[in-house]
Scaffold this active site. Structure first.
Site, PDB file in Angstrom:
ATOM      1  CB  SER A 168      32.953  54.608  32.192  1.00  0.00           C
ATOM      2  OG  SER A 168      31.778  54.333  31.146  1.00  0.00           O
TER       3      SER A 168
ATOM      4  CG  ASP B 165      31.842  46.720  30.118  1.00  0.00           C
ATOM      5  OD1 ASP B 165      30.809  47.029  30.183  1.00  0.00           O
ATOM      6  OD2 ASP B 165      32.753  47.546  30.352  1.00  0.00           O
TER       7      ASP B 165
ATOM      8  CG  HIS C 164      30.927  49.605  32.577  1.00  0.00           C
ATOM      9  ND1 HIS C 164      31.850  49.687  31.623  1.00  0.00           N
ATOM     10  CD2 HIS C 164      30.496  50.859  33.041  1.00  0.00           C
ATOM     11  CE1 HIS C 164      31.775  51.019  31.230  1.00  0.00           C
ATOM     12  NE2 HIS C 164      31.020  51.735  32.117  1.00  0.00           N
TER      13      HIS C 164
END
Length: 615
Positions: free
Chosen positions: A469, A554, A586
């Site tokens: 991330s 995602d 994600h």
């Protein structure tokens, strides 16, 4: 001499048992465990049934597994949420533990369910939020667990991002996002009245201030509030005279968790996550319990849940170099009944200790973090992986971390730092990260490497950067902005362009978008600034090999972010590897996908840093 290799399947496979919760009547224990390699809900009888059967599997998921659940107040139903392929459009399911009947309470496509409130005094009810009528907005619904009937009880006026109901399940408080990026705490005496603003949380307070819950009589609100202080304090706001009383505070650390009495709604203890987790007792009736638990062993303890009688608690102990332990605690006798550890196979191996560290940045900030060193090796000329947390409004904390253990076991120092913008350290530190993606936030990471080389026994020529991330973005920034610092970089679901990142956010993030743009940059008015902080536009500066992993579903950092930088890497003939997981979002939820990832990343790191590889 290095310790034996820990198999990747032990570190990154499914746990044995995890996430236990005791039923409100204290008769049952639910937990999550793998069945045929997929995480499912299981049940154990604790009391009240003669010849109690062995633990039994309640659900039979064969795909992504179950990771989040809770007991309904009737001690009969277990509620859990699931999405499809990581798309985060969560559906809510209810399972009758006796009949096995399963209900899909929110059978809507492309709708996300949020859990708003459950209450022991409303055992067959639940408040949830759904963006069913407008993809951008979540409205509040009352759910009858027996009939499955959904009734909308609060409509989103267009900017509410969080809701709070009182003990009667009346929605009377909310957080409303403003166009200037600030947040307002709004309130109404009854659902029929208009919203009024109680507190204006300006940008500086907007990420570490929020309402917690109403008092039982509905006359006051418990808050986490940093307005007028540096760190978020626990306060109680009187709704009649607007007087606010501070219940727990620290000048540097935010209140990070609360222990709330389900009968009285009183906050009994507040948690501060300093170098390690620490509790401040606010109610003398639990002082004996917390003293006992704090001295039981060396781990950091947390209270998972408790029965309605408040006599049986479920307690977890977290360790840095051992699996988490779970116990049933009987308050009257202070008896501890051991349940299980989350991963028993870890007991066969030597794990590394996680050591709190701190350093001073080039502009004078104190940054805290953790270093995990390879057991059995001298601390000199060691390779290192800078493992960057996501968020970025998050933080690393002390405890068992499979990535840190994997890296240390393979011969690397694992350095985790809570760079500026990380949460938990007060608003001055958090807000120091505003408009500093790829700027001073990255300087903090480079300063961490320099600290490790100067004081931590690290070889400056063998350092990698790795993260997911925001951590994946930091890895890409490391490869493009500061390629001379790192030998290689590993990006998992990280954005390559801040412009396309913001433009592709899911619709239900729209109310938070103004706050995000203020903190990161606005593509409509500051495209050049965002380009200057985006790795995609600095690919010419790459000198090191890249490893990129991405989930196709995602919703936060879309596949476009990986595809577009991979296309440029390929065009320029640069060294990279790319893994696209069609059934992930994600992050990597499926153990088989984690195995695929780490089987490829391990030799990638070893090639450039010289660590060990599992055969």
């Amino acid at each position: 001499m290095q310790t034996p290799l820990i198999p990747r399947r032990v570190l990154f496979g499914n746990p044995d048992k995890v996430s236990p919760q005791i039923s409100p009547n204290s008769k049952y224990l639910a937990y999550i465990a793998p069945t045929d390699g997929v995480l499912n809900l299981c049940l154990r009888v604790l009391a009240g049934e003669e010849d109690a059967p062995e633990d039994r599997v309640l659900t039979h998921d064969t795909d992504r597994g179950i990771r989040s659940y809770f007991w309904a107040g009737d001690s009969r139903h277990l509620l859990y949420v699931q999405d499809k392929g990581g798309n985060e459009n969560w559906r809510l399911y209810g399972l009758d533990i006796h009949s096995g009947d399963l209900k899909d309470y929110t059978p809507f496509d492309n709708v996300q369910t949020q859990i708003i409130q459950k209450d022991k005094h409303h055992p067959e009810e639940l408040l949830i939020a759904l963006n069913k009528d407008n993809a951008q907005l979540h409205d509040v619904y009352h759910l009858n667990l027996s009939s499955g009937e959904l009734t909308k009880i609060a409509e989103n006026p267009g900017n509410i991002i969080g809701w709070v109901a009182d003990s009667q399940f009346q929605v009377r408080a909310a957080v409303a996002a403003q166009e200037d990026g600030s947040m307002h705490l709004v309130y109404r005496e009854t659902p029929e009245q208009a919203w009024e603003t109680l507190i204006e949380w300006e940008m500086e307070d907007s990420l570490n201030s929020s309402p917690s819950h109403f008092s039982k009589d509905g006359k006051s609100l418990y808050l986490l509030n940093s307005k007028g202080s540096n760190a978020a304090q626990l306060t109680q706001l009187n709704l009649e005279n607007h007087q606010e009383t501070v219940l727990a505070s620290d000048p540097l650390y935010d209140v990070s968790g609360l222990f709330i009495d389900a009968d009285t709604y009183q906050v009994q203890a507040a948690n501060f996550n300093r170098a390690r987790s620490e509790w401040e007792i606010l109610d003398s009736t639990i002082a004996r319990d917390f003293t006992f638990l704090s001295q039981f062993n060396r781990g950091d303890f947390s209270l998972i849940n408790r029965d309605d009688a408040n006599q049986t608690w479920l307690v977890a102990f977290e360790f840095d170099n051992a699996p988490a332990e779970f116990y049933v605690y009987r308050r009257e006798t202070q008896a501890m009944e051991f349940l299980f550890v989350h991963n028993s196979a870890l007991a066969d191996y030597t794990l590394a200790e996680m050591e709190p560290i701190s350093y001073t940045t080039r502009d004078g900030l104190t940054v805290h973090g953790y270093a995990t060193y390879p057991p059995g090796l001298a601390r000199e000329s060691l390779p290192m992986v800078l493992y960057v947390h996501g968020g970025p409004w998050w933080r690393d904390e002390w405890g068992y971390d499979p990535n840190a253990q994997w890296l240390a076991n393979r011969g690397y120092v694992c350095l985790q730092v809570n760079y500026r913008g990380s949460t938990g350290y007060g608003k001055a530190f958090l807000n120091a990260g505003d408009r500093e993606w790829g700027g001073k936030m990255h300087d903090d990471l480079i300063d961490a490497v320099q600290w490790a080389v100067a004081e931590g026994g690290v070889d400056a020529e063998r350092v990698a950067i790795y993260g997911g991330s925001y951590g994946g973005y930091a890895a890409l920034v490391g490869a493009t902005f500061t390629p001379d610092t790192f030998r290689c970089a590993i990006d998992v679901v990280g954005p390559s362009s801040l412009i396309t990142l913001i433009e592709s956010f899911p619709p239900y993030w729209s109310s938070m978008l103004n706050n995000f743009k203020k903190r990161v940059g606005d593509p409509d008015t500051e495209a050049d600034f965002l380009k200057s902080r985006s790795p995609l536009f600095k690919v010419d500066q790459i000198k090191i090999p890249l490893f990129i992993a991405q989930g196709a579903n995602d919703p936060r950092v879309t596949q476009q972010e990986a595809d577009q930088i991979v296309a440029v890497l390929k065009e320029k003939g640069l060294d990279y590897q790319y893994q696209l997981f069609e059934d992930e979002g994600h992050g990597l939820a499926k153990p088989e996908n984690r195995m695929t990832f780490f089987e490829a990343v391990e030799p990638f790191l070893a090639e450039y840093l010289g660590g060990r590889i599992e055969a």
